[in-house]
Design an enzyme around this catalytic site. Structure first.
Site, PDB file in Angstrom:
ATOM      1  N   GLY A 247      63.431  25.593  16.450  1.00  0.00           N
ATOM      2  CA  GLY A 247      63.868  25.458  17.838  1.00  0.00           C
ATOM      3  C   GLY A 247      65.225  24.807  17.926  1.00  0.00           C
ATOM      4  O   GLY A 247      65.503  24.025  18.836  1.00  0.00           O
TER       5      GLY A 247
ATOM      6  N   ILE B 112      67.507  19.861  22.170  1.00  0.00           N
ATOM      7  CA  ILE B 112      67.276  18.733  21.268  1.00  0.00           C
ATOM      8  C   ILE B 112      67.468  19.133  19.810  1.00  0.00           C
ATOM      9  O   ILE B 112      68.090  18.406  19.029  1.00  0.00           O
ATOM     10  CB  ILE B 112      65.855  18.156  21.495  1.00  0.00           C
ATOM     11  CG1 ILE B 112      65.758  17.536  22.896  1.00  0.00           C
ATOM     12  CG2 ILE B 112      65.521  17.116  20.428  1.00  0.00           C
ATOM     13  CD1 ILE B 112      64.351  17.102  23.275  1.00  0.00           C
ATOM     14  N   GLY B 113      66.949  20.287  19.418  1.00  0.00           N
ATOM     15  CA  GLY B 113      67.086  20.732  18.031  1.00  0.00           C
ATOM     16  C   GLY B 113      68.538  20.869  17.614  1.00  0.00           C
ATOM     17  O   GLY B 113      68.921  20.475  16.510  1.00  0.00           O
TER      18      GLY B 113
ATOM     19  N   TYR C 239      50.944  22.544  28.834  1.00  0.00           N
ATOM     20  CA  TYR C 239      51.991  21.808  28.128  1.00  0.00           C
ATOM     21  C   TYR C 239      51.475  20.444  27.690  1.00  0.00           C
ATOM     22  O   TYR C 239      51.660  20.040  26.534  1.00  0.00           O
ATOM     23  CB  TYR C 239      53.214  21.660  29.026  1.00  0.00           C
ATOM     24  CG  TYR C 239      54.420  21.062  28.319  1.00  0.00           C
ATOM     25  CD1 TYR C 239      55.176  21.832  27.440  1.00  0.00           C
ATOM     26  CD2 TYR C 239      54.802  19.745  28.550  1.00  0.00           C
ATOM     27  CE1 TYR C 239      56.284  21.287  26.799  1.00  0.00           C
ATOM     28  CE2 TYR C 239      55.910  19.199  27.914  1.00  0.00           C
ATOM     29  CZ  TYR C 239      56.647  19.981  27.038  1.00  0.00           C
ATOM     30  OH  TYR C 239      57.743  19.445  26.401  1.00  0.00           O
TER      31      TYR C 239
ATOM     32  N   SER D 263      56.656  14.966  23.611  1.00  0.00           N
ATOM     33  CA  SER D 263      57.058  14.732  24.993  1.00  0.00           C
ATOM     34  C   SER D 263      56.214  13.578  25.512  1.00  0.00           C
ATOM     35  O   SER D 263      55.121  13.309  24.992  1.00  0.00           O
ATOM     36  CB  SER D 263      56.789  15.987  25.835  1.00  0.00           C
ATOM     37  OG  SER D 263      56.825  15.698  27.226  1.00  0.00           O
TER      38      SER D 263
END
Length: 244
Positions: free
Chosen positions: A13, A18-19, A156, A142
């Site tokens: 990802g 973020i990746g 999620y 998260s």
């Protein structure tokens, strides 16, 4: 010189968000970084934008597809060797997030990517880490993996709770084998996943919340720690975001 110089890093990802931020951070620290994602164009754009000692390599990966996962890690091993640091950053969310609105296919897709995908990626690298008695796994989870918040939605939150348990259970299993697993729980971050919010996010709000480089700096610090030091989990959130 960084104590990460020459370390082999695989990031899923990693084309955006973020990746991508973590790829920049660890490449700057002298790591040999391989970034994977579903879309090759962002990967190539990212790699060209990073000036580092070792060229950033890219390869497509769909963490919902076991064969794609195997091909990605085979590429990593053939190009730079066994993985020292794995960053599980691939993740999605959906727009219809309530139990009433979500369809079963949405549940399956999010769980397959956010939970099963992370498991299969860890499975690819963990045996060699255990053999070497050295390795770091960073799970980008998260705060929805700590609190079942309505903003995250049903599936999620469930997928991120699964990642929490996955990382914690594996970490406990390998604690005497030199391998360290860290679950990172970001709050709101300005990444493309915001585009799937049920209500559009303003630019003012995007500017006020965490940026990918904030998470990257934290991950870089964790990876730099000596082998005797382990961060099992850590929450990072925008100053403006409530934590209860």
């Amino acid at each position: 010189m960084s104590n990460l110089a020459g370390k082999v890093v695989a990031i899923t990802g990693g084309g955006t968000g973020i990746g991508a931020g973590i790829a920049r951070e660890l490449a700057a620290a002298g790591c040999q970084v391989v970034v994977g994602g579903r879309r090759t164009e962002p990967l190539e754009t990212l790699a060209k934008s990073i000036a580092s000692e070792h060229p950033v390599r890219t390869h497509a990966i769909d963490v919902a597809d076991p064969n794609s996962i195997s091909e990605f890690f085979a590429f990593v091993r053939s190009q730079v060797g066994d993985v020292d640091i794995l960053v599980n950053s691939a993740g999605i969310n959906i727009q219809n997030r309530t139990m009433a609105a979500m369809i079963p296919e949405d549940w399956d897709r999010v769980m397959q990517i956010n939970a099963s995908g992370a498991y299969r990626c860890i499975l690819e690298v963990l045996p060699k880490m255990r053999e070497r008695r050295d390795g770091v796994v960073i799970n980008i989870s998260s705060i929805a993996g700590k609190r079942a918040i309505s903003l995250g939605g049903v599936v999620y939150c469930a997928s991120k709770f699964a990642m929490t348990a996955l990382g914690t259970a594996i970490s406990n299993e390998v604690r005497n084998e030199g391998v360290r697993v860290t679950n990172v729980y970001p709050g709101e971050v300005n990444t493309p996943i915001l585009d799937n919010r049920p209500v559009a996010v303003t630019q003012e709000h995007k500017d006020a919340i965490l940026q990918p480089e904030d998470i990257a700096a934290l991950v870089g610090t964790i990876c730099q720690l000596p082998p005797r030091a382990h961060v099992p989990e850590i929450v990072i959130k925008p100053t403006i975001q409530e934590w209860v």
